[in-house]
Design a protein around this motif. Structure first.
Motif, PDB file in Angstrom:
ATOM      1  N   LYS A  99      11.394  -9.636  18.143  1.00  0.00           N
ATOM      2  CA  LYS A  99      12.646 -10.295  17.748  1.00  0.00           C
ATOM      3  C   LYS A  99      12.744 -10.434  16.233  1.00  0.00           C
ATOM      4  CE  LYS A  99      13.933 -10.600  21.925  1.00  0.00           C
ATOM      5  NZ  LYS A  99      14.835  -9.572  22.421  1.00  0.00           N
ATOM      6  N   ILE A 100      11.628 -10.714  15.586  1.00  0.00           N
ATOM      7  CA  ILE A 100      11.636 -10.842  14.128  1.00  0.00           C
ATOM      8  C   ILE A 100      11.961  -9.495  13.478  1.00  0.00           C
ATOM      9  CG2 ILE A 100      10.218 -11.317  12.091  1.00  0.00           C
ATOM     10  CD1 ILE A 100       8.718 -13.415  13.857  1.00  0.00           C
ATOM     11  N   ILE A 101      11.341  -8.432  13.974  1.00  0.00           N
ATOM     12  CA  ILE A 101      11.586  -7.096  13.430  1.00  0.00           C
ATOM     13  C   ILE A 101      13.042  -6.691  13.647  1.00  0.00           C
ATOM     14  CG2 ILE A 101      11.037  -4.633  13.752  1.00  0.00           C
ATOM     15  CD1 ILE A 101       8.090  -5.603  14.232  1.00  0.00           C
ATOM     16  N   ALA A 102      13.617  -7.113  14.774  1.00  0.00           N
ATOM     17  CA  ALA A 102      15.013  -6.806  15.079  1.00  0.00           C
ATOM     18  C   ALA A 102      15.974  -7.750  14.354  1.00  0.00           C
ATOM     19  CB  ALA A 102      15.246  -6.877  16.583  1.00  0.00           C
ATOM     20  N   HIS A 103      15.435  -8.671  13.567  1.00  0.00           N
ATOM     21  CA  HIS A 103      16.227  -9.664  12.821  1.00  0.00           C
ATOM     22  C   HIS A 103      17.038 -10.570  13.755  1.00  0.00           C
ATOM     23  CE1 HIS A 103      15.006  -7.646   9.180  1.00  0.00           C
ATOM     24  NE2 HIS A 103      15.476  -6.509   9.651  1.00  0.00           N
ATOM     25  N   ASP A 104      16.518 -10.784  14.955  1.00  0.00           N
ATOM     26  CA  ASP A 104      17.136 -11.694  15.915  1.00  0.00           C
ATOM     27  C   ASP A 104      16.469 -13.061  15.742  1.00  0.00           C
ATOM     28  OD1 ASP A 104      18.244 -13.060  18.038  1.00  0.00           O
ATOM     29  OD2 ASP A 104      17.821 -11.483  19.525  1.00  0.00           O
ATOM     30  N   VAL A 105      16.846 -13.738  14.662  1.00  0.00           N
ATOM     31  CA  VAL A 105      16.184 -14.984  14.261  1.00  0.00           C
ATOM     32  C   VAL A 105      16.323 -16.064  15.323  1.00  0.00           C
ATOM     33  CG1 VAL A 105      16.156 -16.814  12.521  1.00  0.00           C
ATOM     34  CG2 VAL A 105      16.435 -14.441  11.821  1.00  0.00           C
ATOM     35  N   SER A 106      17.497 -16.208  15.906  1.00  0.00           N
ATOM     36  CA  SER A 106      17.684 -17.279  16.884  1.00  0.00           C
ATOM     37  C   SER A 106      16.802 -17.067  18.112  1.00  0.00           C
ATOM     38  CB  SER A 106      19.152 -17.423  17.280  1.00  0.00           C
ATOM     39  OG  SER A 106      19.618 -16.245  17.880  1.00  0.00           O
ATOM     40  N   GLU A 107      16.665 -15.825  18.559  1.00  0.00           N
ATOM     41  CA  GLU A 107      15.792 -15.567  19.712  1.00  0.00           C
ATOM     42  C   GLU A 107      14.325 -15.713  19.320  1.00  0.00           C
ATOM     43  OE1 GLU A 107      14.721 -15.085  23.578  1.00  0.00           O
ATOM     44  OE2 GLU A 107      16.720 -15.484  22.766  1.00  0.00           O
ATOM     45  N   ALA A 108      13.979 -15.322  18.101  1.00  0.00           N
ATOM     46  CA  ALA A 108      12.597 -15.510  17.624  1.00  0.00           C
ATOM     47  C   ALA A 108      12.248 -16.997  17.613  1.00  0.00           C
ATOM     48  CB  ALA A 108      12.428 -14.904  16.233  1.00  0.00           C
ATOM     49  N   ILE A 109      13.169 -17.809  17.128  1.00  0.00           N
ATOM     50  CA  ILE A 109      12.932 -19.257  17.101  1.00  0.00           C
ATOM     51  C   ILE A 109      12.804 -19.798  18.522  1.00  0.00           C
ATOM     52  CG2 ILE A 109      14.022 -21.493  16.587  1.00  0.00           C
ATOM     53  CD1 ILE A 109      14.948 -20.293  13.947  1.00  0.00           C
ATOM     54  N   HIS A 110      13.655 -19.324  19.409  1.00  0.00           N
ATOM     55  CA  HIS A 110      13.580 -19.766  20.807  1.00  0.00           C
ATOM     56  C   HIS A 110      12.201 -19.450  21.396  1.00  0.00           C
ATOM     57  CE1 HIS A 110      14.835 -20.672  24.886  1.00  0.00           C
ATOM     58  NE2 HIS A 110      14.451 -19.459  25.254  1.00  0.00           N
ATOM     59  N   LEU A 111      11.717 -18.230  21.166  1.00  0.00           N
ATOM     60  CA  LEU A 111      10.400 -17.842  21.666  1.00  0.00           C
ATOM     61  C   LEU A 111       9.287 -18.640  20.991  1.00  0.00           C
ATOM     62  CD1 LEU A 111      10.829 -13.969  21.943  1.00  0.00           C
ATOM     63  CD2 LEU A 111      10.668 -15.622  23.833  1.00  0.00           C
TER      64      LEU A 111
END
Length: 174
Positions: free
Chosen positions: A51-63
């Motif tokens: 998620k971080i590599i994909a720049h999906d910050v909100s999902e990274a934070i959720h995980l």
């Protein structure tokens, strides 16, 4: 085998942390093919990094929030979560909560003191910020970053002469 997969995961994480996103993404593609060889903890690390590599910050934070809940004493998850709260969401209260837990779990987490210094400076609480930078300097007296960071905040606070001395000190350590 599982050791190879875990080592490959570590390599991907190092590439991402060193801002080699393209290399990290290439390793990630290969890791996804052997994901079943990873432990549950490493699968979680893989998903967070994906998620971080994909720049999906909100999902990274959720995980990361799920990881902290599931593994409350794993400092690595709390550190990453605190950084996201602080520097991506500017949620200083939630970042502070994570930083305080990290220091409680391990008072030798020197970069956490650096982040706490920046957090308090962002709040305009320079005296408290300087205390955290001083602790960082105490833990890493031979590294340039503690001096450079404190100098940056001294400049923001209008203490240019002190900042200049610290920058010279940091330069000597570089």
């Amino acid at each position: 085998d599982t050791i190879f997969a875990a080592a490959y995961l570590q390599l991907m994480m190092l590439k991402r942390e060193s801002s080699s996103y393209q290399e990290a993404a290439e390793i990630l593609k290969k890791l996804k093919k052997i994901e079943e060889r990873l432990s549950e903890l490493d699968k979680l690390r893989l998903n967070i990094n994906e998620k971080i590599i994909a720049h999906d910050v909100s999902e990274a934070i959720h995980l990361l929030e799920q990881a902290v809940e599931r593994y409350p004493t794993r400092i690595e998850f709390r550190k990453e979560l605190a950084v996201f709260y602080q520097f991506y969401y500017n949620d200083l209260d939630r970042a502070l909560e994570q930083h305080e837990i990290i220091v409680e779990l391990d008072p030798n987490q020197k970069l956490t003191y650096n982040n706490l210094g920046y957090l308090y400076a962002a709040r305009g609480e320079f005296t408290t910020a300087f205390k955290y930078f001083d602790k960082y300097q105490e833990l890493a007296p031979d590294e340039p970053n503690p001096y450079d960071s404190k100098a940056e905040i001294l400049i923001r606070a209008g203490h240019f002469d002190e900042a200049e001395q610290l920058l010279k000190h940091a330069h000597e350590r570089w």
